[in-house]
Design a protein around this motif. Sequence first.
Motif, short mmCIF file in Angstrom:
data_model
loop_
_atom_site.label_atom_id
_atom_site.label_comp_id
_atom_site.label_asym_id
_atom_site.label_seq_id
_atom_site.Cartn_x
_atom_site.Cartn_y
_atom_site.Cartn_z
N GLU A 114 12.32 12.51 -18.39
CA GLU A 114 13.26 11.51 -17.71
C GLU A 114 12.57 11.17 -16.84
O GLU A 114 12.67 9.75 -16.31
N ALA A 115 11.65 11.87 -15.82
CA ALA A 115 11.06 11.43 -14.67
C ALA A 115 10.01 10.44 -15.19
O ALA A 115 9.77 9.29 -14.37
N VAL A 116 9.41 10.75 -16.34
CA VAL A 116 8.35 9.61 -16.79
C VAL A 116 8.85 8.39 -17.09
O VAL A 116 8.47 7.39 -16.81
N ILE A 117 10.01 8.59 -17.88
CA ILE A 117 10.53 7.24 -18.22
C ILE A 117 11.23 6.31 -17.07
O ILE A 117 11.07 5.00 -17.02
N LEU A 118 11.43 7.11 -16.02
CA LEU A 118 11.99 6.40 -14.72
C LEU A 118 10.85 5.70 -14.20
O LEU A 118 10.97 4.45 -13.66
N LEU A 119 9.74 6.39 -14.16
CA LEU A 119 8.71 5.69 -13.53
C LEU A 119 8.07 4.63 -14.13
O LEU A 119 7.31 3.68 -13.50
N ILE A 120 8.09 4.75 -15.47
CA ILE A 120 7.52 3.59 -16.42
C ILE A 120 8.54 2.25 -16.15
O ILE A 120 8.01 1.16 -16.04
N MET A 163 0.75 -1.14 0.00
CA MET A 163 0.10 -0.14 0.32
C MET A 163 0.96 1.51 -0.10
O MET A 163 0.61 2.22 -0.63
N VAL A 164 2.20 1.05 0.72
CA VAL A 164 2.93 2.33 0.74
C VAL A 164 3.15 2.56 -0.41
O VAL A 164 3.63 3.73 -1.10
N GLY A 165 3.74 1.50 -1.33
CA GLY A 165 4.49 1.70 -2.72
C GLY A 165 3.43 2.46 -3.64
O GLY A 165 3.80 3.12 -4.36
N ARG A 166 2.25 1.90 -3.35
CA ARG A 166 1.14 2.55 -4.36
C ARG A 166 0.83 3.94 -4.12
O ARG A 166 0.66 4.84 -4.83
N GLU A 167 0.74 4.49 -2.55
CA GLU A 167 0.56 5.65 -2.50
C GLU A 167 1.76 6.68 -2.88
O GLU A 167 1.66 7.61 -3.29
N GLN A 168 3.03 5.89 -2.76
CA GLN A 168 4.16 6.76 -3.10
C GLN A 168 4.11 6.96 -4.68
O GLN A 168 4.52 8.20 -5.13
N PHE A 169 3.90 6.10 -5.43
CA PHE A 169 3.46 6.04 -6.88
C PHE A 169 2.65 7.13 -7.33
O PHE A 169 2.81 7.94 -8.21
N HIS A 170 1.33 7.10 -6.47
CA HIS A 170 0.41 8.16 -6.84
C HIS A 170 1.04 9.81 -6.34
O HIS A 170 0.61 10.62 -7.24
N ALA A 171 1.74 9.78 -5.67
CA ALA A 171 2.24 11.20 -5.08
C ALA A 171 3.43 11.47 -6.14
O ALA A 171 3.38 12.67 -6.69
N GLU A 172 3.98 10.62 -6.76
CA GLU A 172 4.92 11.02 -7.79
C GLU A 172 4.15 11.45 -9.25
O GLU A 172 4.56 12.25 -9.85
N LEU A 173 2.86 10.51 -9.22
CA LEU A 173 2.19 11.04 -10.63
C LEU A 173 1.71 12.46 -10.16
O LEU A 173 1.63 13.35 -11.13
N GLU A 174 1.28 12.82 -9.11
CA GLU A 174 0.77 14.15 -8.76
C GLU A 174 1.92 15.22 -8.95
O GLU A 174 1.69 16.42 -9.54
N LYS A 175 3.13 14.70 -8.46
CA LYS A 175 4.31 15.71 -8.63
C LYS A 175 4.43 15.83 -10.07
O LYS A 175 4.88 16.86 -10.50
N MET A 176 4.43 14.86 -10.91
CA MET A 176 4.60 14.73 -12.51
C MET A 176 3.55 16.07 -13.04
O MET A 176 4.12 16.95 -13.86
N LYS A 177 2.22 15.73 -12.53
CA LYS A 177 1.37 16.58 -13.01
C LYS A 177 1.69 18.35 -12.65
O LYS A 177 1.59 19.03 -13.36
N THR A 178 2.18 18.56 -11.42
CA THR A 178 2.67 19.89 -11.07
C THR A 178 3.79 20.26 -11.84
O THR A 178 3.91 21.39 -12.37
N MET A 179 4.76 19.38 -12.40
CA MET A 179 6.02 19.76 -13.04
C MET A 179 5.25 20.06 -14.56
O MET A 179 5.82 21.18 -15.07
N VAL A 180 4.24 19.49 -15.06
CA VAL A 180 3.65 19.83 -16.24
C VAL A 180 2.99 21.06 -16.31
O VAL A 180 3.09 22.10 -17.17
N ILE A 181 2.30 21.40 -15.17
CA ILE A 181 1.56 22.68 -15.00
C ILE A 181 2.57 23.85 -14.85
O ILE A 181 2.43 25.04 -15.47
#
Length: 219
Positions: free
Chosen positions: A63-69, A1-19
């Motif tokens: 680079e962040a997207v490629i790393l996450l994938i 569960m912790v890993g999943r929460e961290q992944f979604h936090a990183e998705l939100e960080k990605m969105k912030t970078m795009v914005i």
Amino acid sequence: MVGREQFHAELEKMKTMVIDLAEGAKEQLSRSVEALYNGDLEATNNILEDDKVLDQKEMDINEAVILLIAREQPVASDLRRLIIALKISTDLERMADHAKNIAKSIQHLGENHGINIHEKLSDMKEIAIRMIDLSIKSYKHEDMTIARKLAELDDQLDKLYGEVTKELLEETATNPQSIQHIMQMAYCARYIERFGDHATNIGENVLYLIKGKSIDLNA
């Protein structure tokens, strides 16, 4: 569960970078059109330098997207979110490039060029700014209704672009000695129109993110 929460936090960080990249592209357009009307050559140098910063931000997103994938191997909607972040960041970088090209046109015009900048370029810029605001708002909230509003604004921008192009061509007939300067204005109009096209692309990517299929907003 912790890993999943961290992944979604990183998705939100990605969105912030795009914005953040979107805000930079919007600011570049505003500054470049303002410099066009003011004949501000000093501002163009700053715009060209700041474009390098935005280029780096796009690379950071990639680079962040490629790393996450590679690390998370996401599927379904999570994978779509990462791919859409890549596509939107590419559109944003190209939008910033169009602002940079306006700055280059200002440098071609030089000081004391003796022509009035077409007033409708400012109107075009205002529509383009509204379009990027709407496109990023639709991305931030994953809102189809907001994304669909881009089609009408894109039509308005295309109409203005057509009017500007026609009027500038007519001016070349009556003022042939200024044709090079007039053509630079026409190029600037084209760059603003293309800025709007990329905002529309972002809206279409948001629709794809939500619906899982391609939708043409100009259809």
